[in-house]
Design a protein around this motif. Structure first.
Motif, PDB file in Angstrom:
ATOM      1  N   SER A   1      37.040  35.034  30.207  1.00 43.53           N
ATOM      2  CA  SER A   1      36.272  35.799  31.184  1.00 43.53           C
ATOM      3  C   SER A   1      36.826  37.216  31.269  1.00 43.53           C
ATOM      4  O   SER A   1      37.828  37.557  30.618  1.00 43.53           O
ATOM      5  N   CYS A   2      36.190  38.019  32.098  1.00 39.58           N
ATOM      6  CA  CYS A   2      36.646  39.398  32.310  1.00 39.58           C
ATOM      7  C   CYS A   2      38.096  39.453  32.759  1.00 39.58           C
ATOM      8  O   CYS A   2      38.804  40.431  32.496  1.00 39.58           O
ATOM      9  N   HIS A   3      38.576  38.389  33.401  1.00 43.95           N
ATOM     10  CA  HIS A   3      39.931  38.389  33.959  1.00 43.95           C
ATOM     11  C   HIS A   3      41.018  38.240  32.888  1.00 43.95           C
ATOM     12  O   HIS A   3      42.205  38.407  33.178  1.00 43.95           O
ATOM     13  N   ASN A   4      40.620  37.949  31.656  1.00 45.13           N
ATOM     14  CA  ASN A   4      41.589  37.812  30.573  1.00 45.13           C
ATOM     15  C   ASN A   4      41.912  39.142  29.897  1.00 45.13           C
ATOM     16  O   ASN A   4      42.785  39.194  29.025  1.00 45.13           O
TER      17      ASN A   4
ATOM     18  N   THR B   1      42.314  43.652  29.916  1.00 44.60           N
ATOM     19  CA  THR B   1      42.728  44.810  30.718  1.00 44.60           C
ATOM     20  C   THR B   1      41.973  46.082  30.349  1.00 44.60           C
ATOM     21  O   THR B   1      42.061  47.073  31.066  1.00 44.60           O
TER      22      THR B   1
ATOM     23  N   PRO C   1      33.054  42.494  36.813  1.00 45.47           N
ATOM     24  CA  PRO C   1      33.977  41.364  37.034  1.00 45.47           C
ATOM     25  C   PRO C   1      33.301  40.003  37.151  1.00 45.47           C
ATOM     26  O   PRO C   1      33.731  39.155  37.927  1.00 45.47           O
TER      27      PRO C   1
END
Length: 284
Positions: free
Chosen positions: A143-146, A148, A257
């Motif tokens: 996901s986007c959280h993986n 930077t 996000p």
């Protein structure tokens, strides 16, 4: 997916002294993926693995045959040393999705086999992790959280697209017609399926095809449907891989996000998805 294990890694898999090292090897050896050998390679390992492990190895080969998980590739030319035969198979295998694997790379195999998976180099979402997850589980989701930055996202997606040694054709399903991640497929046979909605005209599709061909090569063909039920997904299909974006490609970036990318290796399911392609019209 097909796994080609280095002989030293197979030996480590049967040597249970270090569980931390052995577990990822065993996960590969007893996964659902095919295991690739040549008859010569099996004979070489059998004669070199040692008296204490040879029965384990022979039983393992029998088990692979029983489970129909073994691929025997007999090339015209064989090598005299076990490492050379491994490299020979890794480079010349006709399998499009063979991943050579070694536990460590103390022998610098990566210089001869650039696409080799080195198990002790796995870290979250790097190329080694991608290969390992697909070989052991056939799937993964990020996901986007993986990530930077957008460069990481683009590099990650391109790493997936580079996995097959040969790409015969690519099928892209997308209501929008943007090239955000697909430059890696330039000059491949690309079938691009899209929707002709109320706001879009046939001349608009011709403009899109012209622009996409400029970016991705003249082999790209655009297909369309007016049926909104026929195309909702954003999916890329090639060589048994199904890559699904749950947001538009343009919005698959660090400032949004909410998105995920799922990757699955399932040739049978890929064929089922492609069954609807006959319901699209080729752009003329």
């Amino acid at each position: 997916m097909t796994t080609l294990l280095h002989s030293d890694t197979i030996k480590q898999g049967f040597n249970l002294k270090d569980v931390r090292v052995v577990k990822p090897i065993l996960d590969l050896m007893y996964s659902t993926s095919q295991m690739e050998f040549s008859t010569k390679y099996i004979d070489m390992i059998t004669s070199s693995i040692g008296d204490d492990l040879v029965d384990h190895f022979r039983n393992y080969i029998v088990e692979l045959y029983v489970e129909n998980r073994i691929t025997i590739t007999n090339l015209e030319e064989h090598k005299d040393e076990v490492d050379d035969e491994f490299i020979n198979l890794a480079i010349n295998s006709p399998e499009t999705m063979t991943i050579p694997v070694t536990a460590t790379d103390t022998k610098n195999l990566k210089s001869s086999v650039p696409n080799i998976l080195v198990l002790d180099r796995i870290s979250p979402i790097n190329i080694e992790w991608i290969k390992y997850e697909l070989l052991t589980k056939n799937r993964f989701v990020v996901s986007c959280h993986n990530f930077t930055c957008n460069t990481e996202i683009k590099s990650f997606v391109e790493s997936i697209f580079k996995l097959p040694r040969i790409i015969r054709e690519v099928s892209i399903f997308d209501r929008e017609r943007y090239n955000v991640f697909f430059s890696i497929f330039k000059n491949k046979h690309i079938h691009y399926y899209t929707r002709l909605d109320r706001k879009t005209t046939i001349p608009d599709l011709h403009d899109s095809q012209k622009e996409l061909r400029k970016q991705l090569g003249g082999k790209l063909k655009l297909y369309y449907s007016r049926d909104s039920k026929l195309i909702h997904e954003r999916k890329v299909l090639f060589e048994g891989l199904l890559v699904t974006f749950d947001n538009s490609h343009v919005n698959t970036n660090i400032s949004e996000p909410t998105w995920e990318i799922s990757v699955l290796y399932d040739p049978s399911l890929l064929l089922k998805w492609k069954a609807k392609c006959t319901k699209f019209f080729p752009l003329r």
